[in-house]
Design a protein around this motif. Structure first.
Motif, PDB file in Angstrom:
ATOM      1  N   LYS A   1       0.823  -1.203   0.000  1.00  0.00           N
ATOM      2  CA  LYS A   1       0.000   0.000   0.000  1.00  0.00           C
ATOM      3  C   LYS A   1       0.862   1.261   0.000  1.00  0.00           C
ATOM      4  O   LYS A   1       0.571   2.238  -0.719  1.00  0.00           O
ATOM      5  N   LEU A   2       1.935   1.274   0.773  1.00  0.00           N
ATOM      6  CA  LEU A   2       2.846   2.424   0.780  1.00  0.00           C
ATOM      7  C   LEU A   2       3.462   2.657  -0.587  1.00  0.00           C
ATOM      8  O   LEU A   2       3.575   3.803  -1.044  1.00  0.00           O
ATOM      9  N   ALA A   3       3.865   1.582  -1.235  1.00  0.00           N
ATOM     10  CA  ALA A   3       4.493   1.718  -2.549  1.00  0.00           C
ATOM     11  C   ALA A   3       3.502   2.246  -3.585  1.00  0.00           C
ATOM     12  O   ALA A   3       3.851   3.087  -4.422  1.00  0.00           O
ATOM     13  N   HIS A   4       2.250   1.805  -3.534  1.00  0.00           N
ATOM     14  CA  HIS A   4       1.261   2.239  -4.521  1.00  0.00           C
ATOM     15  C   HIS A   4       0.799   3.668  -4.283  1.00  0.00           C
ATOM     16  O   HIS A   4       0.449   4.370  -5.239  1.00  0.00           O
ATOM     17  N   GLU A   5       0.788   4.128  -3.022  1.00  0.00           N
ATOM     18  CA  GLU A   5       0.283   5.456  -2.722  1.00  0.00           C
ATOM     19  C   GLU A   5       1.358   6.531  -2.760  1.00  0.00           C
ATOM     20  O   GLU A   5       1.090   7.672  -3.142  1.00  0.00           O
ATOM     21  N   PHE A   6       2.576   6.200  -2.360  1.00  0.00           N
ATOM     22  CA  PHE A   6       3.615   7.209  -2.194  1.00  0.00           C
ATOM     23  C   PHE A   6       4.690   7.163  -3.269  1.00  0.00           C
ATOM     24  O   PHE A   6       5.290   8.196  -3.560  1.00  0.00           O
ATOM     25  N   VAL A   7       4.967   6.006  -3.818  1.00  0.00           N
ATOM     26  CA  VAL A   7       6.111   5.861  -4.726  1.00  0.00           C
ATOM     27  C   VAL A   7       5.589   5.593  -6.128  1.00  0.00           C
ATOM     28  O   VAL A   7       5.414   4.436  -6.539  1.00  0.00           O
TER      29      VAL A   7
END
Length: 555
Positions: free
Chosen positions: A215-221
């Motif tokens: 989720k962090l990778a899809h939203e922030f990166v």
């Protein structure tokens, strides 16, 4: 008495600090909750003051304030939460809006010069039954999510994550709860990322953390957000993987470390930090060209990271203890004192001898000298590998027996740290490579943290998530200070142009003002528009007047 004052209102309904609950916070129709809330807040404040002054520092005040974390009145909850979070300057009313908080929708405009609070680490260690405490705290957060404001929910998440990290607890529902807040447009998202990273430890199941990292990778990166958002996302993923490396997927890791080629320095530093982390903890997930020299040599020698659930071998020695043993032996040789005097050993080991189960031992409480041939066999591809042992992290160290013959004091550990720093400095001077430099930097950082009184496993801050930046956005106080500094030395709301700099104080002429007029104002003036609308006859008359006037000026 203090226990009773806090427990008296625990059976009431939880009163939030959001919307219609904010106006009725601490008051009901019969006024019982208001009275109990005043008594509880008085008990919590008194207990905190006794703890701060060092009068009452055992487990009982911690139990009283821990009970206040579950009080239905939000003010009592906030005061108790701030005690464990180590806030020095607490607000009088936690339900009032804080003027210093920057209400924005993006991490670009988040304040970074706000001082970080030091965690009340002794109080966290004195908690009675931390697992039950953490479960109750999450139950309040999850059940009354719509009644609490965002600031209060972040306080609860911060305390819950720090308890989970300090005691290595597993509240798996917390990771499914926090996923909905992991968007780059979420208010105060750096504080939420800090809470997420602090809740992860080496005993957290990787299956519970993998969806959060995805989720962090899809939203922030991704390319659709700014560079600061990407840097914050990569730093958050790095801090989570530092505590649980097995939660990262191999394909996702390959995509994330490609950002080290970015033009932004913050993004490049974050991606390189993630790459360097997996070179140390699990280089097998990296491609061969990305592993580096030390990691490739370690994999070639057969060293593999331990899978999740496998414990490392038991410690047989303290790292660098042989250096301290050699140093003490050198000092004894200079003073003429022999090491291991029998009378001193007997006096030092009185009451500490352990009877052996074997009765056929010929040596009466004496140490048995073991030859070096009985050591573990080290398989090496080259004969000169022993000469380069100081530059390789996987070389087997010499086992020291100093810890079995002497009780080490804090001064001995300080001396041991200095000797390790000296050895690392020599390795760097002799061309030890990047590994020796990183080892020296880590030793110096640990020495600095010990001198400053901080914990080695100190909790991370928002600056660790946001990473280095060129210049932080100035807050309201800094902007007002800059404005006041610019107003020094001149009169209020007055211009020095044309009045003070001249011999005779006067304003500028109309011609000077017309010369500095913007071109769009000139095009919209009446004189210019009149010239455009003039007829041919009017233009001829004006030209004739100009010629006649020029002839008169010649004579």
């Amino acid at each position: 008495m203090l226990f009773g004052m806090v427990e008296r209102g625990m059976e009431e309904e939880v009163v939030g600090d959001k919307g219609k609950f904010k106006a009725s916070n601490g008051s009901t129709g019969n006024g019982s909750t208001a009275l109990n809330g005043e008594e509880a807040i008085w008990a919590v404040i008194l207990t905190k003051e006794l703890w701060r002054k060092g009068i009452w520092t055992d487990a009982k005040p911690v139990t009283i304030i821990a009970l206040g974390c579950f009080h239905p009145v939000t003010k009592v909850q906030s005061a108790s939460l701030h005690f464990f979070l180590g806030s020095d300057e607490e607000r009088a009313d936690s339900d009032e809006d804080e003027d210093e908080v920057c209400m924005v929708y993006d991490v670009h405009y988040k304040k970074h010069n706000k001082p970080t609070n030091t965690v009340n680490f002794p109080a966290l260690q004195l908690l009675n039954d931390p697992q039950t405490f953490a479960e109750k705290l999450f139950d309040i957060l999850n059940r009354h999510d719509k009644r609490f404001s965002l600031d209060h929910k972040i306080l609860i998440m911060q305390l819950l994550s720090r308890v989970m990290g300090a005691h290595k607890l597993c509240i798996l529902s917390f990771y499914t709860y926090i996923v909905k807040y992991l968007t780059h447009r979420q208010l105060r998202v750096p504080a939420i990322l800090v809470a997420l990273a602090q809740s992860v430890h080496d005993l957290t199941p990787p299956d519970a953390v993998t969806p959060v990292i995805r989720k962090l990778a899809h939203e922030f990166v991704h390319p659709g957000v700014g560079s600061e958002v990407i840097a914050a996302g990569l730093n958050a993923i790095r801090e989570v993987c530092r505590r649980q490396p097995w939660s990262m997927e191999e394909d996702l890791l390959g995509d994330l470390i490609e950002y080290r080629k970015s033009r932004d320095k913050a993004v490049t530093a974050a991606a390189r930090g993630l790459l360097q982390l997996f070179r140390e903890v699990n280089p097998g997930m990296l491609k061969r060209r990305e592993r580096g020299k030390d990691a490739s040599m370690g994999l070639a020698s057969g060293s593999q990271p331990l899978p999740f659930g496998h414990s490392a071998d038991a410690a047989v020695d303290i790292d660098g203890l042989s250096l301290l043993e050699d140093h003490l032996q050198k000092l004894r040789d200079e003073e003429g004192v022999t090491l291991g005097d029998e009378e001193e050993d007997e006096g030092a080991w009185d009451g500490w001898s352990v009877e052996s189960e074997s009765e056929d031992s010929d040596s009466d409480n004496e140490w048995i000298n073991v030859s070096e041939d009985d050591n573990d066999i080290v398989i090496s591809d080259s004969e000169d590998e022993g000469e380069k042992a100081q530059t390789k992290p996987h070389a087997p160290p010499r086992t020291s027996t100093l810890a079995t013959t002497k009780i080490l004091t804090p001064a001995d550990f300080a001396l041991l740290n200095d000797l390790r720093i000296q050895e690392a400095s020599k390795a760097v001077e002799n061309g030890g490579g990047s590994y020796a430099k990183r080892k020296l930097a880590s030793l110096e950082a640990s020495k600095k943290s010990v001198q400053s009184g901080e914990q080695e496993d100190s909790f991370i801050s928002e600056n660790d998530i946001l990473g280095p930046r060129k210049k932080a956005k100035a807050d309201y106080a800094e902007r007002m200070a800059s404005i006041q500094k610019g107003r020094e030395g001149r009169e209020k709301f007055k211009s020095n142009k044309g009045k003070v700099n001249k011999e005779v104080a006067s304003s500028s002429t109309n011609r000077e003002k017309a010369r500095n007029k913007p071109i769009m104002m000139i095009l919209s003036s009446g004189s210019v528009r009149g010239k455009k609308k003039a007829s041919l006859r009017e233009k001829q008359q004006k030209l004739r007047k100009h010629i006649d006037k020029a002839k008169k000026m010649r004579h």
